[in-house]
Design a protein around this motif. Sequence first.
Motif, mmCIF file in Angstrom:
data_model
loop_
_atom_site.group_PDB
_atom_site.id
_atom_site.type_symbol
_atom_site.label_atom_id
_atom_site.label_comp_id
_atom_site.label_asym_id
_atom_site.label_seq_id
_atom_site.Cartn_x
_atom_site.Cartn_y
_atom_site.Cartn_z
ATOM 1 N N SER A 136 -16.246 12.381 -48.099
ATOM 2 C CA SER A 136 -17.219 12.549 -49.169
ATOM 3 C C SER A 136 -16.863 11.726 -50.398
ATOM 4 O O SER A 136 -17.715 11.400 -51.189
ATOM 5 C CB SER A 136 -17.353 14.022 -49.543
ATOM 6 O OG SER A 136 -16.132 14.483 -50.077
ATOM 7 N N LYS A 137 -15.601 11.362 -50.558
ATOM 8 C CA LYS A 137 -15.187 10.598 -51.720
ATOM 9 C C LYS A 137 -15.754 9.189 -51.701
ATOM 10 O O LYS A 137 -16.123 8.662 -52.738
ATOM 11 C CB LYS A 137 -13.667 10.554 -51.814
ATOM 12 C CG LYS A 137 -13.061 11.873 -52.198
ATOM 13 C CD LYS A 137 -11.574 11.762 -52.336
ATOM 14 C CE LYS A 137 -10.982 13.112 -52.673
ATOM 15 N NZ LYS A 137 -9.530 13.058 -52.803
ATOM 16 N N ASN A 153 -19.322 9.243 -52.949
ATOM 17 C CA ASN A 153 -19.416 9.493 -54.383
ATOM 18 C C ASN A 153 -19.042 8.262 -55.197
ATOM 19 O O ASN A 153 -19.689 7.951 -56.195
ATOM 20 C CB ASN A 153 -18.517 10.663 -54.779
ATOM 21 C CG ASN A 153 -19.019 11.971 -54.228
ATOM 22 O OD1 ASN A 153 -20.193 12.136 -53.940
ATOM 23 N ND2 ASN A 153 -18.113 12.915 -54.071
ATOM 24 N N MET A 158 -21.771 5.719 -54.911
ATOM 25 C CA MET A 158 -22.925 6.184 -55.669
ATOM 26 C C MET A 158 -22.748 5.892 -57.153
ATOM 27 O O MET A 158 -23.687 5.448 -57.821
ATOM 28 C CB MET A 158 -23.132 7.687 -55.461
ATOM 29 C CG MET A 158 -24.302 8.254 -56.251
ATOM 30 S SD MET A 158 -24.509 10.030 -56.042
ATOM 31 C CE MET A 158 -23.027 10.647 -56.793
ATOM 32 N N ILE A 159 -21.567 6.110 -57.691
ATOM 33 C CA ILE A 159 -21.319 5.848 -59.111
ATOM 34 C C ILE A 159 -21.423 4.354 -59.399
ATOM 35 O O ILE A 159 -22.034 3.949 -60.397
ATOM 36 C CB ILE A 159 -19.946 6.407 -59.522
ATOM 37 C CG1 ILE A 159 -19.997 7.937 -59.487
ATOM 38 C CG2 ILE A 159 -19.540 5.909 -60.898
ATOM 39 C CD1 ILE A 159 -18.657 8.597 -59.651
ATOM 40 N N ALA A 165 -28.236 4.997 -58.037
ATOM 41 C CA ALA A 165 -27.441 6.125 -57.543
ATOM 42 C C ALA A 165 -27.897 6.545 -56.146
ATOM 43 O O ALA A 165 -27.071 6.799 -55.265
ATOM 44 C CB ALA A 165 -27.538 7.300 -58.504
ATOM 45 N N TYR A 223 -25.576 6.209 -52.868
ATOM 46 C CA TYR A 223 -25.272 7.391 -52.061
ATOM 47 C C TYR A 223 -25.615 7.135 -50.593
ATOM 48 O O TYR A 223 -24.859 7.474 -49.690
ATOM 49 C CB TYR A 223 -26.038 8.602 -52.580
ATOM 50 C CG TYR A 223 -25.725 9.874 -51.851
ATOM 51 C CD1 TYR A 223 -24.535 10.547 -52.082
ATOM 52 C CD2 TYR A 223 -26.619 10.413 -50.930
ATOM 53 C CE1 TYR A 223 -24.230 11.711 -51.410
ATOM 54 C CE2 TYR A 223 -26.320 11.573 -50.250
ATOM 55 C CZ TYR A 223 -25.132 12.220 -50.494
ATOM 56 O OH TYR A 223 -24.841 13.368 -49.819
ATOM 57 N N LYS A 279 -22.908 7.063 -47.554
ATOM 58 C CA LYS A 279 -23.000 7.917 -46.366
ATOM 59 C C LYS A 279 -22.916 7.086 -45.098
ATOM 60 O O LYS A 279 -22.315 7.494 -44.107
ATOM 61 C CB LYS A 279 -24.309 8.724 -46.374
ATOM 62 C CG LYS A 279 -24.265 9.902 -47.313
ATOM 63 C CD LYS A 279 -23.207 10.876 -46.854
ATOM 64 C CE LYS A 279 -23.224 12.125 -47.698
ATOM 65 N NZ LYS A 279 -22.199 13.075 -47.295
#
Length: 82
Positions: free
Chosen positions: A31-32, A35, A38-39, A68, A72, A76
């Motif tokens: 999940s990191k 994230n 996404m940032i 974003a 994301y 993924k």
Amino acid sequence: MARSHHRKKHKEHVRQFRHSHDMAESPAAKSKAANIIMIVGALAGFAIGYFASEGVILWMTVGLLVGAAGGYWVGKRVDEGK
């Protein structure tokens, strides 16, 4: 005073615990990446919105949200490939 060189079985137990503990953290590691990407995508979208619209808040916000969402989605996809 304790002499650790006499406790070989204890050291082996600790090694096994560390290995099983590392394996348990692998879903959190996945999940990191999403994230972080996404940032980065949000910052890139904000910058593009800022320069394209010459500072109009509406378009900077749209760029931030689109960046974003795109980041994301790409994150993924990267996580699924691991």
